[in-house]
Design a protein around this motif. Structure first.
Motif, PDB file in Angstrom:
ATOM      1  N   ARG A  68       0.842  -1.203   0.000  1.00 31.51           N
ATOM      2  CA  ARG A  68       0.000   0.000   0.000  1.00 31.51           C
ATOM      3  C   ARG A  68       0.882   1.261   0.000  1.00 31.51           C
ATOM      4  O   ARG A  68       0.603   2.239  -0.687  1.00 31.51           O
ATOM      5  CB  ARG A  68      -0.843  -0.062   1.271  1.00 31.51           C
ATOM      6  N   GLU A  69       2.001   1.188   0.771  1.00 27.43           N
ATOM      7  CA  GLU A  69       2.924   2.340   0.870  1.00 27.43           C
ATOM      8  C   GLU A  69       3.522   2.679  -0.498  1.00 27.43           C
ATOM      9  O   GLU A  69       3.610   3.831  -0.867  1.00 27.43           O
ATOM     10  CB  GLU A  69       4.071   2.056   1.853  1.00 27.43           C
ATOM     11  N   GLN A  70       3.930   1.615  -1.227  1.00 29.96           N
ATOM     12  CA  GLN A  70       4.515   1.845  -2.561  1.00 29.96           C
ATOM     13  C   GLN A  70       3.499   2.502  -3.499  1.00 29.96           C
ATOM     14  O   GLN A  70       3.827   3.407  -4.265  1.00 29.96           O
ATOM     15  CB  GLN A  70       4.971   0.523  -3.182  1.00 29.96           C
ATOM     16  N   LEU A  71       2.262   2.022  -3.417  1.00 28.17           N
ATOM     17  CA  LEU A  71       1.216   2.582  -4.286  1.00 28.17           C
ATOM     18  C   LEU A  71       0.947   4.043  -3.922  1.00 28.17           C
ATOM     19  O   LEU A  71       0.790   4.892  -4.798  1.00 28.17           O
ATOM     20  CB  LEU A  71      -0.074   1.759  -4.168  1.00 28.17           C
ATOM     21  N   LEU A  72       0.926   4.340  -2.628  1.00 28.78           N
ATOM     22  CA  LEU A  72       0.661   5.720  -2.196  1.00 28.78           C
ATOM     23  C   LEU A  72       1.817   6.639  -2.580  1.00 28.78           C
ATOM     24  O   LEU A  72       1.607   7.799  -2.950  1.00 28.78           O
ATOM     25  CB  LEU A  72       0.407   5.783  -0.679  1.00 28.78           C
ATOM     26  N   TYR A  73       3.053   6.111  -2.520  1.00 28.12           N
ATOM     27  CA  TYR A  73       4.210   6.935  -2.911  1.00 28.12           C
ATOM     28  C   TYR A  73       4.171   7.199  -4.420  1.00 28.12           C
ATOM     29  O   TYR A  73       4.441   8.313  -4.885  1.00 28.12           O
ATOM     30  CB  TYR A  73       5.532   6.256  -2.511  1.00 28.12           C
TER      31      TYR A  73
END
Length: 326
Positions: A68-73
């Motif tokens: 999720r963090e990668q997608l948000l970044y």
């Protein structure tokens, strides 16, 4: 191939705002995220990868193991570098994430070199050129603008800024020194009132696309365009105000100290750094003053557009939404 792609985490919508956009604090967090000046240093390939990831995510497919963090970044990079309407990569100078480094250098120089007319003319011209690029880059992309209109807008805004700056500069020769230091702000504020509406005149002439709450297109409204552009003008003046009003007071005080008189050569760099401090907070705060997706009550629309919406949808559409630009 699809076999190698995983599906998007359940319930995750990459376009849903992470923070409540109906509150100032929510919008401030959103703009602190996308105007982060560090994103200016991200290489082009990484921006393109972020775009591919966001578009894949919209289609429901992401590389396996994507957190999720990668997608948000990826979404943060996408929002900082690609236009919200057209999805095209914006030029570096026009991005809101470049407002802090670009704005701090220009504001610092305008505040430092305000004493002579040639210096005032040069720095106001450079600043208006920068503004013209920013306004063109952040326009509502659904309204195309011709090169001739860009030229006219640029010349008018630059002339306004120069006339205000030079006029006030001559007028404040006998005034207290602090007033002379506020001349650059007056020039910037006056120019913003001309530069932004001129750069975005197509929206005022033809209207901007307005939609209902579910993004279904309803037509074009000139009144919506006028509201959006007025809000952008207020935001831009607010963005510049604290640095250009408070900083001169600080410098006026500091320059009285003996140690400051010994290091005159550092006054310019010091102003630039202090401007950066103000802009780091003011760029996101000014962008957050009004919601990016602006709304307008049905009653405030042009009568013919209002009638056509009521004829099609009855009273199901109490207000319309549109992108006000930045």
């Amino acid at each position: 191939t699809h076999a190698e792609m995983a599906t998007v985490p359940l319930g995750f919508n990459i376009d849903a705002p992470r923070w409540d956009q109906s509150t100032f604090v929510g919008r401030l967090k959103h703009f602190l995220n996308i105007t982060d000046p560090r994103t200016v240093l991200v290489p082009e390939e990484e921006l393109d990868r972020a775009k591919a990831l966001v578009e894949g995510c919209r289609a429901g497919l992401v590389p396996p193991g994507s957190s999720r963090e990668q997608l948000l970044y990826a979404k943060k990079l996408y929002d900082s570098a690609f236009h919200p309407d057209s999805g095209e990569k914006m030029n570096l100078i026009g991005r809101m994430s470049f407002q802090v480094p670009g704005g701090m250098a220009l504001t610092g120089c305008m505040l430092q070199f305000y004493r002579t007319v040639p210096a005032v003319v040069f720095w106001q011209w450079v600043n208006q050129s920068f503004n013209a690029i920013v306004n063109y880059t952040n326009r509502n992309a659904a309204s195309p603008i011709s090169l001739r209109q860009i030229g006219v807008a640029y010349i008018t805004a630059t002339s306004t800024a120069l006339a205000t700056a030079v006029g006030l500069n001559l007028y404040t020769k006998r005034a207290p020194p602090l007033l002379a230091r506020w001349v650059p702000f007056a020039a910037v504020a006056a120019a913003n009132c001309v530069n932004i509406p001129m750069m975005r005149q197509q929206e005022i002439i033809n209207g901007v696309t307005v939609t209902d709450g579910d993004n279904n297109e309803l037509g074009h409204s000139r009144r919506a365009a006028a509201k959006g552009i007025a809000q952008v003008v207020v935001s831009r003046i607010t963005m510049a105000a604290p640095g250009m009003i408070i900083l001169p007071i600080i410098m006026e005080r500091l320059e009285k100290f003996p140690f400051m008189q010994r290091i005159r050569v550092l006054h310019g760099p010091l102003q630039v750094l202090l401007c950066g401090g103000f802009l780091l907070f003011m760029v996101p705060a000014a962008c957050a003053l009004f919601p990016q997706r602006c709304s307008l009550a049905l009653a405030d629309l042009e009568p013919e557009l209002r009638d056509s919406i009521v004829a099609k949808h009855g009273d199901k559409v109490p207000y319309v939404c549109f992108n006000k630009g930045l």
